[in-house]
Structures are given as C-alpha cells and as structure tokens.
Design an enzyme around this catalytic site. Structure first.
Site, PDB file in Angstrom:
ATOM      1  N   GLY A  89     -62.705 -13.862   7.604  1.00 55.38           N
ATOM      2  CA  GLY A  89     -61.668 -14.562   8.360  1.00 55.38           C
ATOM      3  C   GLY A  89     -61.382 -15.911   7.731  1.00 55.38           C
ATOM      4  O   GLY A  89     -62.287 -16.570   7.182  1.00 55.38           O
ATOM      5  N   GLN A  93     -61.942 -21.887  11.769  1.00 53.10           N
ATOM      6  CA  GLN A  93     -63.367 -21.998  11.425  1.00 53.10           C
ATOM      7  C   GLN A  93     -63.655 -21.436  10.037  1.00 53.10           C
ATOM      8  O   GLN A  93     -64.389 -22.047   9.251  1.00 53.10           O
ATOM      9  CB  GLN A  93     -64.233 -21.278  12.460  1.00 53.10           C
ATOM     10  CG  GLN A  93     -64.352 -21.996  13.791  1.00 53.10           C
ATOM     11  CD  GLN A  93     -65.021 -23.349  13.695  1.00 53.10           C
ATOM     12  OE1 GLN A  93     -65.880 -23.583  12.838  1.00 53.10           O
ATOM     13  NE2 GLN A  93     -64.623 -24.261  14.546  1.00 53.10           N
ATOM     14  N   LYS A 114     -54.869  -8.782   4.348  1.00 59.17           N
ATOM     15  CA  LYS A 114     -53.661  -9.360   3.745  1.00 59.17           C
ATOM     16  C   LYS A 114     -52.754  -9.866   4.871  1.00 59.17           C
ATOM     17  O   LYS A 114     -52.649  -9.255   5.921  1.00 59.17           O
ATOM     18  CB  LYS A 114     -52.928  -8.299   2.918  1.00 59.17           C
ATOM     19  CG  LYS A 114     -53.748  -7.781   1.725  1.00 59.17           C
ATOM     20  CD  LYS A 114     -53.167  -8.283   0.404  1.00 59.17           C
ATOM     21  CE  LYS A 114     -54.097  -8.015  -0.774  1.00 59.17           C
ATOM     22  NZ  LYS A 114     -54.318  -6.618  -1.111  1.00 59.17           N
ATOM     23  N   HIS A 175     -70.316 -18.180  17.372  1.00 56.94           N
ATOM     24  CA  HIS A 175     -70.205 -18.040  18.822  1.00 56.94           C
ATOM     25  C   HIS A 175     -71.145 -16.897  19.208  1.00 56.94           C
ATOM     26  O   HIS A 175     -71.223 -15.893  18.497  1.00 56.94           O
ATOM     27  CB  HIS A 175     -68.763 -17.670  19.171  1.00 56.94           C
ATOM     28  CG  HIS A 175     -68.361 -17.958  20.594  1.00 56.94           C
ATOM     29  ND1 HIS A 175     -69.185 -18.551  21.511  1.00 56.94           N
ATOM     30  CD2 HIS A 175     -67.192 -17.743  21.241  1.00 56.94           C
ATOM     31  CE1 HIS A 175     -68.538 -18.692  22.653  1.00 56.94           C
ATOM     32  NE2 HIS A 175     -67.332 -18.199  22.525  1.00 56.94           N
ATOM     33  N   GLU A 263     -65.031 -24.597  28.764  1.00 58.26           N
ATOM     34  CA  GLU A 263     -63.591 -24.589  28.456  1.00 58.26           C
ATOM     35  C   GLU A 263     -62.768 -24.145  29.668  1.00 58.26           C
ATOM     36  O   GLU A 263     -61.635 -24.586  29.848  1.00 58.26           O
ATOM     37  CB  GLU A 263     -63.300 -23.731  27.220  1.00 58.26           C
ATOM     38  CG  GLU A 263     -63.573 -22.257  27.367  1.00 58.26           C
ATOM     39  CD  GLU A 263     -63.846 -21.551  26.041  1.00 58.26           C
ATOM     40  OE1 GLU A 263     -63.951 -22.213  24.992  1.00 58.26           O
ATOM     41  OE2 GLU A 263     -63.951 -20.296  26.062  1.00 58.26           O
TER      42      GLU A 263
HETATM   43  N1  LIG Z   1     -61.707 -22.650  17.167  1.00 58.37           N
HETATM   44  C1  LIG Z   1     -62.781 -23.332  17.537  1.00 58.37           C
HETATM   45  O1  LIG Z   1     -62.679 -24.488  17.989  1.00 58.37           O
HETATM   46  C2  LIG Z   1     -64.161 -22.745  17.382  1.00 58.37           C
HETATM   47  C3  LIG Z   1     -65.255 -23.598  17.469  1.00 58.37           C
HETATM   48  C4  LIG Z   1     -66.507 -23.070  17.295  1.00 58.37           C
HETATM   49  C5  LIG Z   1     -66.645 -21.718  17.077  1.00 58.37           C
HETATM   50  N2  LIG Z   1     -65.581 -20.882  17.027  1.00 58.37           N
HETATM   51  C6  LIG Z   1     -65.788 -19.449  16.764  1.00 58.37           C
HETATM   52  O2  LIG Z   1     -65.513 -19.200  15.396  1.00 58.37           O
HETATM   53  C7  LIG Z   1     -64.983 -17.877  15.236  1.00 58.37           C
HETATM   54  C8  LIG Z   1     -63.624 -17.948  14.554  1.00 58.37           C
HETATM   55  O3  LIG Z   1     -62.759 -18.762  15.319  1.00 58.37           O
HETATM   56  P1  LIG Z   1     -61.304 -19.180  14.819  1.00 58.37           P
HETATM   57  O4  LIG Z   1     -60.758 -20.119  15.839  1.00 58.37           O
HETATM   58  O5  LIG Z   1     -61.331 -19.586  13.417  1.00 58.37           O
HETATM   59  O6  LIG Z   1     -60.631 -17.714  14.974  1.00 58.37           O
HETATM   60  P2  LIG Z   1     -59.153 -17.187  15.048  1.00 58.37           P
HETATM   61  O7  LIG Z   1     -58.186 -18.204  14.607  1.00 58.37           O
HETATM   62  O8  LIG Z   1     -58.958 -16.623  16.384  1.00 58.37           O
HETATM   63  O9  LIG Z   1     -59.203 -15.961  13.942  1.00 58.37           O
HETATM   64  C9  LIG Z   1     -59.813 -16.065  12.714  1.00 58.37           C
HETATM   65  C10 LIG Z   1     -59.467 -14.925  11.776  1.00 58.37           C
HETATM   66  O10 LIG Z   1     -59.502 -13.631  12.411  1.00 58.37           O
HETATM   67  C11 LIG Z   1     -58.593 -12.806  11.700  1.00 58.37           C
HETATM   68  N3  LIG Z   1     -58.242 -11.629  12.475  1.00 58.37           N
HETATM   69  C12 LIG Z   1     -57.817 -11.580  13.762  1.00 58.37           C
HETATM   70  N4  LIG Z   1     -57.598 -10.287  14.127  1.00 58.37           N
HETATM   71  C13 LIG Z   1     -57.906  -9.528  13.029  1.00 58.37           C
HETATM   72  C14 LIG Z   1     -57.908  -8.141  12.767  1.00 58.37           C
HETATM   73  N5  LIG Z   1     -57.576  -7.245  13.720  1.00 58.37           N
HETATM   74  N6  LIG Z   1     -58.265  -7.708  11.542  1.00 58.37           N
HETATM   75  C15 LIG Z   1     -58.622  -8.593  10.587  1.00 58.37           C
HETATM   76  N7  LIG Z   1     -58.663  -9.921  10.768  1.00 58.37           N
HETATM   77  C16 LIG Z   1     -58.303 -10.384  11.978  1.00 58.37           C
HETATM   78  C17 LIG Z   1     -57.414 -13.720  11.455  1.00 58.37           C
HETATM   79  O11 LIG Z   1     -56.639 -13.184  10.390  1.00 58.37           O
HETATM   80  P3  LIG Z   1     -55.038 -13.163  10.404  1.00 58.37           P
HETATM   81  O12 LIG Z   1     -54.572 -14.514  10.005  1.00 58.37           O
HETATM   82  O13 LIG Z   1     -54.726 -12.117   9.398  1.00 58.37           O
HETATM   83  O14 LIG Z   1     -54.618 -12.793  11.811  1.00 58.37           O
HETATM   84  C18 LIG Z   1     -58.112 -15.025  11.083  1.00 58.37           C
HETATM   85  O15 LIG Z   1     -58.354 -15.060   9.694  1.00 58.37           O
HETATM   86  C19 LIG Z   1     -64.932 -17.276  16.651  1.00 58.37           C
HETATM   87  O16 LIG Z   1     -66.144 -16.574  16.882  1.00 58.37           O
HETATM   88  C20 LIG Z   1     -64.873 -18.508  17.535  1.00 58.37           C
HETATM   89  O17 LIG Z   1     -65.336 -18.278  18.859  1.00 58.37           O
HETATM   90  C21 LIG Z   1     -64.335 -21.375  17.146  1.00 58.37           C
END
Ligand SMILES: NC(=O)c1ccc[n+]([C@@H]2O[C@H](COP(=O)([O-])OP(=O)(O)OC[C@H]3O[C@@H](n4cnc5c(N)ncnc54)[C@H](OP(=O)(O)O)[C@@H]3O)[C@@H](O)[C@H]2O)c1
Length: 400
Positions: A89, A93, A114, A175, A263
């Site tokens: 991903g 993050q 992609k 997480h 949250e």
């Molecule tokens: N955001 C925060 O503040 C935060 C803080 C601490 C921890 N976390 C944790 O860190 C992790 C990632 O969080 P994030 O906020 O970076 O996540 P996010 O923005 O929701 O998604 C991250 C990635 O997931 C990919 N993705 C989503 N659906 C997909 C699918 N069906 N197949 C393949 N790839 C897919 C997205 O790719 P596309 O661009 O191709 O959709 C993107 O690269 C989670 O476990 C979250 O709980 C987040």
C-alpha cells in the site's frame, strides 16, 4: 475575543513569565521519574549489546517506553541487513513509512496495485521491477511484510497475501484491527512467523514531515506472536525505522480498542456532537451565527485547546477569569455524568466488534463513495460549519 479568552491570554502571558513550561513529551520525560531497566534476555541487540528500556511514571502508573536513540541508522541497517521490507500500500501510512525507511537506508520495496498509489510511488522515485511491484510479487520478495493496505483491503486480500507468509517471516501492521477482529476479517496469521505492530499516533503525512524535520512522531508498539524470540526487539527497530521517536508498549487489542473508541469519541464523534448541540441552543435563543460559532468552535480551537494541550486543564481553570472558572467548575461534572453512559455504550460496541463489522460492511459496499459524500455534505452544509468558512477568512493569518 470573549471575556474568557482575553483573560486566558492575559494570564497565559503572566504564567509564561513565571515559567509554566509547555509539557512536550521530551520535557515530560526529562522531568518524570525515569528508570533504566536492563532486559538482557528479552531485549538483546543483534550485536549482543544489552539494551535498555525506560520505565516512566505516567500520573502514578509505570509504563515502558522505547526511544529512537537506541537505534541510530547504522544499528538499524545492521539489524535488517538480511531483510527485505515489503510495504504493502502507498496510502498516507505506506508512503510516509516507506520513504522514511528508504532514507534510513534500509532495503525497502513497495507492493501495490496499479492506479493512484502506484502512480504516486513512481512519481516519488520508486522504480517498477526494482523496488515497486504488484502486491503478490512484493510479498514473495519480502521477509518483513508491512501490511499498510486500508483495513478493509487487508481483509479482502488476505487469501492472496497469506501463502507468502512462510516460516520465519515477519508480518507487520499499523493497526490491531485485522488480527484482533479475526472472526470478522478472516486474518489469522500462520503460527511460525512473528506478528508485530507499530502504530504511529498521527497521519502518514505527519510521520513523514516530522522525520524530515529531524523529529519522531510518538507511536505504539506491540507483539502479537513471537516466533523468533526477537519480535519485540525487531518491532521497536522497525518503529524507529519508519520514523517514530518514542514507542509506548501496548497490545494489539488495547491499541485497536483505544483507537476505535477515541476517534468515535472525543477526537471526532463526540466533539462534533457537542459543538452542534451548543451551537443549536445559542441559535435557538437568538444569537447570530457568528456569535454562536465564535463561542463554540473558534475560541475553543484557536485559543483554549492549544493552551490546554500545552499546560493541562488545571492550568486552564487556574488561568481564566474567576467568572469563567466558577461556571466551568460547576458544570463539568454535569457534562461528565450525561456523557459517561454514552462512552460506556461506545466502548461496549467497540469491544464486541459491532463497530468493526459496521466499518467493514459500509466501507466495502459498492456505493461507499456516494454514501460517504452524502454524509459529509450533511456536515458541511450545516450552518455552523458554513459560518466557520466565513469566520476562518477573518483570522489575522488569512488576511493579506
Ligand atoms: N491514516 C492514519 O492516520 C493512520 C494512523 C495510524 C495507523 N493507520 C493504519 O495504517 C494502515 C494504512 O492506513 P492508510 O490511511 O495509509 O490507508 P488507506 O489510505 O485507507 O489505504 C492505503 C492503501 O490501500 C490500498 N488499497 C485499498 N483498497 C485496495 C484493494 N482492494 N486492493 C489493493 N490495494 C488497495 C490503496 O491503494 P489505491 O490507491 O490503489 O486505492 C492505498 O495504497 C491501516 O491499517 C490504518 O488503520 C493509519
């Protein structure tokens, strides 16, 4: 600016002169009772040096905290010299953590589909076929699989990722969601791997920006499964590698429960509810939109909350007008008593998995985006937040 804010600022200036220091974590750490506890057996570095951890007294409770000074870049490189860190991903993050790992000169690759994330990774120097791959290929090459897909995608793609989690590898999350709610997500790791967590306490953008500023964001660290016998050591090293400064020890369950609860509570859900309720009563009693907004949101976010953040609520109560002080002292317990049952209900809903099931169902529905936009529009269209747009334009920093 209202009476309370004027008074607060006057007294803040006075208090600053008599040294009321902002309690940054480092200042807190310096002033708190810190003891260094060698944990030779459980916490040995790759070079066989005995490491130390710190036990800090937080309001009367001793807690374990790790800090990045234990892991300078050379030490990180030594720890992971035989590893390939595969970040799955490239959302907030994935991007922030992967760029920090790369700057720490660790062997890191990206795995994503992609599309938007792939294009973003290419634009930031990741090269397809060299350090940017499809998810299955990155899982195959990685020895540490850092699952930073969205929580819904972690569950959806689990059957594709699992075959690559062969004996001795490490599975990393930011997480506890996927593993703790395994009944709903289906994410059950094989027994012969390490499973660890580093959850930065902020968005991926902040993880990256603080790293670039030479500072580290706070984070939680936990071990779910210790197959190697070195899982905590490696989790802490990974935490430092991705850009955290201090790591607070927790468990997967506690991390996810507190995160989902917070949250939905004071961080966003409860605060929006309180803001709207206060605003509505002011409007119903004939106050203008600007007056209602200023007394509800603007003064809170611009004046009082930063002061509370810097000095604590006791300081805030001691440094406002005696009129404001009397009223706040009289009313806080009524608000506490009214909201406590709602917080109990919320925690129970987190604990029994209701919140997780709702999140997985809603966020993987085909009409997710259109439904979300409707709900966000309802908030944005509320008179209070439309008033906020006009009020923010009048802030001194927003005027030419
Ligand atoms: N955001 C925060 O503040 C935060 C803080 C601490 C921890 N976390 C944790 O860190 C992790 C990632 O969080 P994030 O906020 O970076 O996540 P996010 O923005 O929701 O998604 C991250 C990635 O997931 C990919 N993705 C989503 N659906 C997909 C699918 N069906 N197949 C393949 N790839 C897919 C997205 O790719 P596309 O661009 O191709 O959709 C993107 O690269 C989670 O476990 C979250 O709980 C987040």
């Amino acid at each position: 600016m209202s009476f309370i804010a004027r008074s607060a600022f006057r007294q803040a200036a006075r208090a600053a002169a008599v040294a009321a220091p902002a309690r940054s974590f480092s200042a807190l750490a310096r002033s708190a009772a810190i003891s260094h506890v060698p944990r030779a057996a459980a916490f040995k570095a790759a070079s066989s040096q005995t490491r130390t951890i710190k036990t800090i007294n937080f309001g009367g409770t001793e807690e374990t905290v790790y800090e990045r000074s234990d892991y300078p870049p050379a030490k990180l490189q030594e720890t992971f010299k035989n590893d390939t860190l595969a970040v799955l991903g490239y959302g907030p993050q994935g991007r922030g953590q992967a760029l920090n790992l790369r700057d720490n000169k660790l062997n890191v690759i990206i795995g994503c589909r992609k599309g938007a994330s792939w294009d973003k990774a290419v634009s930031e120097g990741w090269v397809p076929g060299k350090d940017l791959f499809e998810i299955n290929e990155a899982c195959d090459k990685g020895t540490v699989i850092m699952n930073l897909l969205s929580d819904a995608a972690q569950s959806k793609l689990w059957s594709e990722i699992k075959p690559y989690l062969t004996k001795g590898k490490t599975l990393y999350f930011s997480h506890g969601f996927s593993v703790v709610y395994a009944d709903d997500t289906g994410v059950i790791p094989p027994k012969d791997i390490d499973v660890v967590l580093v959850a930065p306490k902020g968005s991926g953008t902040t993880v990256r920006n603080l790293f670039l500023e030479g500072r580290g964001i706070n984070g939680s660290v936990a071990v779910y499964q210790d197959y190697s016998g070195k899982a905590m050591e490696r989790a802490v090293a990974l935490g430092v590698g991705v850009g955290t400064g201090y790591l607070y020890e927790t468990t997967f369950k506690k991390e996810v429960f507190s995160d989902l609860y917070g949250e939905r509570g004071v961080l966003m859900g409860a605060i929006q509810g309180l803001f709207v309720a206060q605003y509505e009563v002011l409007r119903a009693k004939g106050h203008s939109p600007s007056e209602a907004f200023n007394e509800t949101v603007e003064e809170a976010t611009q004046s009082l909350y930063p002061l509370i953040g810097a000095n604590g609520m006791d300081w805030m109560y001691a440094n406002c007008s005696t009129t404001a002080q009397r009223g706040a002292l009289d009313w806080w317990k009524k608000f506490h008593d009214a909201s406590r049952p709602v917080f109990e209900e919320l925690y129970a809903s987190v604990e029994d998995g209701t919140e997780t099931r709702r999140s997985l169902t809603k966020n993987s529905a085909s009409n997710y985006r259109s439904e979300l936009e409707k709900e966000l529009a309802e908030i944005a269209d509320h008179e209070m937040w439309r008033t906020g747009i006009a009020v923010r334009k009048l802030r001194p920093e927003n005027q030419k």
